[in-house]
Design an enzyme around this catalytic site. Structure first.
Site, short mmCIF file in Angstrom:
data_model
loop_
_atom_site.label_atom_id
_atom_site.label_comp_id
_atom_site.label_asym_id
_atom_site.label_seq_id
_atom_site.Cartn_x
_atom_site.Cartn_y
_atom_site.Cartn_z
N GLY A 120 7.31 10.65 7.93
CA GLY A 120 6.42 11.68 8.42
C GLY A 120 4.99 11.18 8.48
O GLY A 120 4.70 10.04 8.12
N LYS B 117 7.83 5.28 16.71
CA LYS B 117 6.43 5.73 16.86
C LYS B 117 5.45 4.58 16.69
O LYS B 117 4.34 4.61 17.26
CB LYS B 117 6.15 6.87 15.88
N SER C 80 0.82 -1.21 0.00
CA SER C 80 0.00 0.00 0.00
C SER C 80 0.86 1.26 0.00
O SER C 80 0.55 2.22 -0.72
CB SER C 80 -0.94 0.00 1.20
N TRP C 81 1.96 1.28 0.74
CA TRP C 81 2.78 2.47 0.84
C TRP C 81 3.56 2.73 -0.45
O TRP C 81 3.59 3.84 -0.96
CB TRP C 81 3.71 2.36 2.04
N SER D 172 1.82 10.18 7.32
CA SER D 172 1.39 9.91 5.93
C SER D 172 0.75 8.54 5.80
O SER D 172 1.43 7.55 5.53
CB SER D 172 2.60 10.00 4.99
N ALA E 155 -1.05 5.76 3.81
CA ALA E 155 -0.96 5.43 2.39
C ALA E 155 -2.22 5.80 1.63
O ALA E 155 -2.16 6.39 0.55
CB ALA E 155 -0.65 3.94 2.22
N ASP F 298 4.41 12.21 13.00
CA ASP F 298 4.10 10.82 12.66
C ASP F 298 3.55 10.08 13.87
O ASP F 298 2.66 9.23 13.75
CB ASP F 298 5.36 10.14 12.13
N THR G 232 -0.08 8.22 13.91
CA THR G 232 -0.12 6.77 14.06
C THR G 232 -0.79 6.35 15.36
O THR G 232 -1.42 5.29 15.43
CB THR G 232 1.31 6.19 13.98
#
Length: 332
Positions: free
Chosen positions: A136, A190, A13-14, A138, A140, A243, A247
């Site tokens: 960072g 994280k 996915s990323w 983000s 996906a 991030d 998350t």
């Protein structure tokens, strides 16, 4: 820097989201992956039906199953495969790389305790000034559909400024820093803190507990960054705090969802099966446990996450351990 083609190593996915996000800046975007079914769906249907089925991909995105062909074709290379698989994948690279190579993966290798940039330099014949890390807040899916996103690109500032100009889009903004270690540590640790906040939410412990875990988790991230030689202040930026907040609180977070399921009483195996994709924090916490044993650094949140996942500690007992620690002054 003349850049016509982008290569993305990793068709999850990323990797697919990054290919889509940058597709308007290149004549051709090549995605390498192992799964032929995924590559076929990209090439024939313009969709990654396994990982991002709802996104129609740009026409210039091409799936490629030959790794060395994909890498040799790219003017910029992005690595977006799971951290614990990077060594295996890059060991297949047969030729020197003379173009920028950007790690977009997040984690620490368990066996060696190396960061991804260090693994790249171990295995690939490449000038260290061409190695970068991108990290960072983000998700996906949001990147793939073009929602506004800002991340950090870490590495050589001069080359980084050129990459910034090439990669920036209307909805995807890159900030640059030279602290590649701090950026990589933020992206790795994280995920572990997000498992803890997810478990807290799964237990119904409220917003106060979540905020406390995020704040003290950020402190743990800075301590790990210092051990590796990174700058603690880097962790207060997009690749750290940004991030972490995403998350630890976002509904699309696999690590947070895994933690929620643990908090609700599912076993580790049941929670992983329910999430259905790799939960990077599960592996990263193994590496953090080794770092803790090697350096005697105190990482209380990471320690209880490790014990919950690998030693059978219940999330309820983990809370008691954290709340029962010796009172002390707040430090940063």
């Amino acid at each position: 820097m003349n850049c016509q083609r982008l290569t993305v190593v990793g068709a999850g996915s990323w990797g697919t989201a990054l290919a889509q996000a940058f597709s308007g800046n290149f004549n051709e975007v090549i995605i390498w992956g192992r799964d032929k079914t995924v590559l076929n769906s990209i090439n024939k249907e313009r969709k990654n039906k396994k990982y991002l089925p709802e996104v129609l991909l740009s026409k210039n995105i091409i799936g490629e199953e030959n790794l060395n062909k994909a890498i040799s074709s790219g003017d910029i290379i992005i690595i977006a495969v799971p951290t614990q698989s990077i060594r295996e994948v890059l060991s297949q690279v047969s030729s020197p790389i003379k173009v920028p190579i950007i790690s977009a993966s997040k984690g620490i290798e368990i066996k060696t305790l190396k960061l991804i940039s260090q693994i790249i330099l171990d295995l690939v014949d490449v000038n260290p000034e061409l190695v970068f890390s991108l990290s960072g807040p983000s998700f996906a899916k949001e990147v793939a559909v073009g929602l506004p996103t800002a991340v950090t690109l870490a590495g050589n500032i001069g080359i980084g400024e050129q990459l910034q100009e090439i990669l920036n889009t209307e909805n995807f903004r890159l900030y640059i820093t030279e602290d590649i270690i701090g950026v990589e540590i933020g992206g790795a640790v994280k995920n572990v803190i997000a498992i803890a906040t997810g478990a807290s939410d799964g237990l119904g412990l409220g917003n106060n507990a979540r905020a406390s875990l995020i704040t003290r988790g950020l402190f743990e991230m800075t301590k790990v960054a210092k051990i590796f030689g990174g700058k603690p202040e880097t962790l207060y930026g997009l690749a750290g705090l940004g991030d972490l907040v995403l998350t630890a609180t976002g509904e699309l977070s696999r690590n947070r969802r895994f933690g929620i399921l643990l908090g609700k009483g599912l076993s580790v195996e049941e929670a992983l099966k329910d999430v259905g994709q790799i939960v990077e924090g599960v592996k990263t916490v193994e590496a953090l446990k080794k770092i803790q044993e090697k350096t005697d650094v105190e990482l209380p949140i990471s320690e209880v996450v490790y014990r919950v996942i690998y030693k059978g500690l219940s999330p309820q007992e983990a809370v008691k351990i954290l709340m029962g620690r010796q009172p002390k002054r707040e430090t940063y």
